[in-house]
Design a protein around this motif. Sequence first.
Motif, mmCIF file in Angstrom:
data_model
loop_
_atom_site.group_PDB
_atom_site.id
_atom_site.type_symbol
_atom_site.label_atom_id
_atom_site.label_comp_id
_atom_site.label_asym_id
_atom_site.label_seq_id
_atom_site.Cartn_x
_atom_site.Cartn_y
_atom_site.Cartn_z
ATOM 1 N N ARG A 99 0.832 -1.206 0.000
ATOM 2 C CA ARG A 99 0.000 0.000 0.000
ATOM 3 C C ARG A 99 0.863 1.251 0.000
ATOM 4 O O ARG A 99 0.588 2.224 -0.711
ATOM 5 N N TRP A 103 0.657 4.408 -2.875
ATOM 6 C CA TRP A 103 0.414 5.832 -2.634
ATOM 7 C C TRP A 103 1.101 6.249 -1.342
ATOM 8 O O TRP A 103 1.288 5.465 -0.428
ATOM 9 N N PHE A 106 -0.343 11.131 3.175
ATOM 10 C CA PHE A 106 -1.317 12.116 2.704
ATOM 11 C C PHE A 106 -0.794 13.539 2.825
ATOM 12 O O PHE A 106 -0.266 13.942 3.851
ATOM 13 N N LEU A 111 -1.967 15.983 -3.923
ATOM 14 C CA LEU A 111 -2.899 14.937 -4.318
ATOM 15 C C LEU A 111 -3.053 14.875 -5.832
ATOM 16 O O LEU A 111 -2.978 15.885 -6.520
ATOM 17 N N SER A 114 -6.586 9.398 -8.608
ATOM 18 C CA SER A 114 -6.161 8.028 -8.876
ATOM 19 C C SER A 114 -7.155 7.306 -9.771
ATOM 20 O O SER A 114 -6.795 6.707 -10.779
ATOM 21 N N GLY A 134 -7.679 2.602 3.874
ATOM 22 C CA GLY A 134 -7.737 3.000 2.473
ATOM 23 C C GLY A 134 -8.997 2.605 1.758
ATOM 24 O O GLY A 134 -9.163 2.938 0.584
ATOM 25 N N TRP A 149 -9.658 -1.500 0.305
ATOM 26 C CA TRP A 149 -8.683 -0.535 -0.212
ATOM 27 C C TRP A 149 -8.356 -0.774 -1.688
ATOM 28 O O TRP A 149 -7.872 0.113 -2.383
ATOM 29 N N ASP A 420 -4.866 7.640 4.215
ATOM 30 C CA ASP A 420 -4.010 8.370 3.268
ATOM 31 C C ASP A 420 -4.686 8.576 1.918
ATOM 32 O O ASP A 420 -4.019 8.682 0.889
ATOM 33 N N ARG A 421 -6.011 8.661 1.907
ATOM 34 C CA ARG A 421 -6.770 8.940 0.692
ATOM 35 C C ARG A 421 -7.860 9.964 0.973
ATOM 36 O O ARG A 421 -8.338 10.092 2.113
ATOM 37 N N GLU A 436 -5.046 10.542 -4.218
ATOM 38 C CA GLU A 436 -3.909 10.000 -3.469
ATOM 39 C C GLU A 436 -2.691 10.895 -3.650
ATOM 40 O O GLU A 436 -2.576 11.626 -4.636
#
Length: 443
Positions: A99, A103, A106, A111, A114, A134, A149, A420-421, A436
Amino acid sequence: MMGIQRDRVRFNVGGKTFETTSTTLANAGRNSFFGALFDENWDLRPMNSNSELFIDRNPDCFAVILDLLRTGELYVPPNVPEKLLCREAQFYGVLDHVRAAKWGQFDGNRLRLSRSIMGPAPGDGTAIRAGPDGGCCVAHGSMVHVYDWMMEEHPPLNLDYQRVNDAGWIDSESIVISACERLGTGDGGMGSFSSSTGEMRYKFQVSHENQIKSYTAGALTFSTDYKIFSSCKGRSNEYGVGVWDQITGKQIDFFYESPGWSLGDADKLQWLNGYNCLLVATLFPRKDNCYISLLDFREKNMVWSWSDIGTPITFDEKRVRDAIALEGSSSICVVNEYEDLGFMDLRSAAGSVRWSSRSRLMNGKLLDEPCYPKLALHDGQLFSSMSDCISVFSGPDCVLTSRLRRSYGGSICDFSIGGDRLFALHSEENVFDIWETLPTSAL
């Protein structure tokens, strides 16, 4: 890892031989399959130098994982399906490495879009909530659609097929949803579900004067000491905010709404660790007026409050559409329909809004069906949605630093940050976007 020896290690994976070093394997971490090959000093456990460690797994995926541990970069050849790779990575205990390589950490100012996902149901969505790993869930009418995710959809959730008002993740395996009451049946309220199977684990009850009551549950939030908060309204006077234990599902407290104020219809709840208080915001147009307050459950006291009651009608454009507490600056940030940000000082009892127009971005006309703006806070960055874009504000003065926009799907009706998204749900076409940060190795 001072004790690591640079010994060669040979594996036979599904009939294919691989050779690497203990240094590469140690990059997988202590809690991985490979970490078990080392002792407490990070020395490789004794092995026969002429032997191979046989692993009955997929060799193509093993080659990708070994290269990731060796270089820190992820390259997936066309013959390796992503779902298969993730399954194998989970077996070796390195799914977090995969993972992290896909990406990065954050950062709202870095950003990139994605992908976009088209939901299975027609019409408008209610809310989108990011999961801690995620994934996300999308509340849509009486259903909540759950995605891991990898954006593989899991069985949907429902609470007696009543309209869902909010949803939230307790952890990567548990989701709480709140729903409307159906009169005379006891349906609705709030329930906890497995995110992977859709199975309901338990329903949260509200007790009023030692009697179990049916109720409509609204906005949700969670505290770090494993409590769930929800706005509640019943058919008698059980209006207010309920508190439940995340582990047992038992009700442990209730803050009743006082006359002339609004808690049970709250649009947003936010737990403030530094204040040990709950922010409760009931906003226009759910109510004709806006009510924002801080509740101290220990003393059953409203320690701070603000309302726009009495505001001149000529100030209607300053109607508050969303609110969020900024603990670092001891203030509450609000936003109106033109994306003007306003600030209120929590240290002042006379809560007046100091509006700032420097954040205004809507120089042209609004879309035909604009959505009300929403606010979010993540790692010191403030995010505000307006029509089809999301603005990013940075620093203590909330300076506009970035904008996220995608032309397809119409206005953004909700967005959420986690794992982190950033997930943005559009009001048309039932589509949501995934934003992302590129991993450092890709920059």
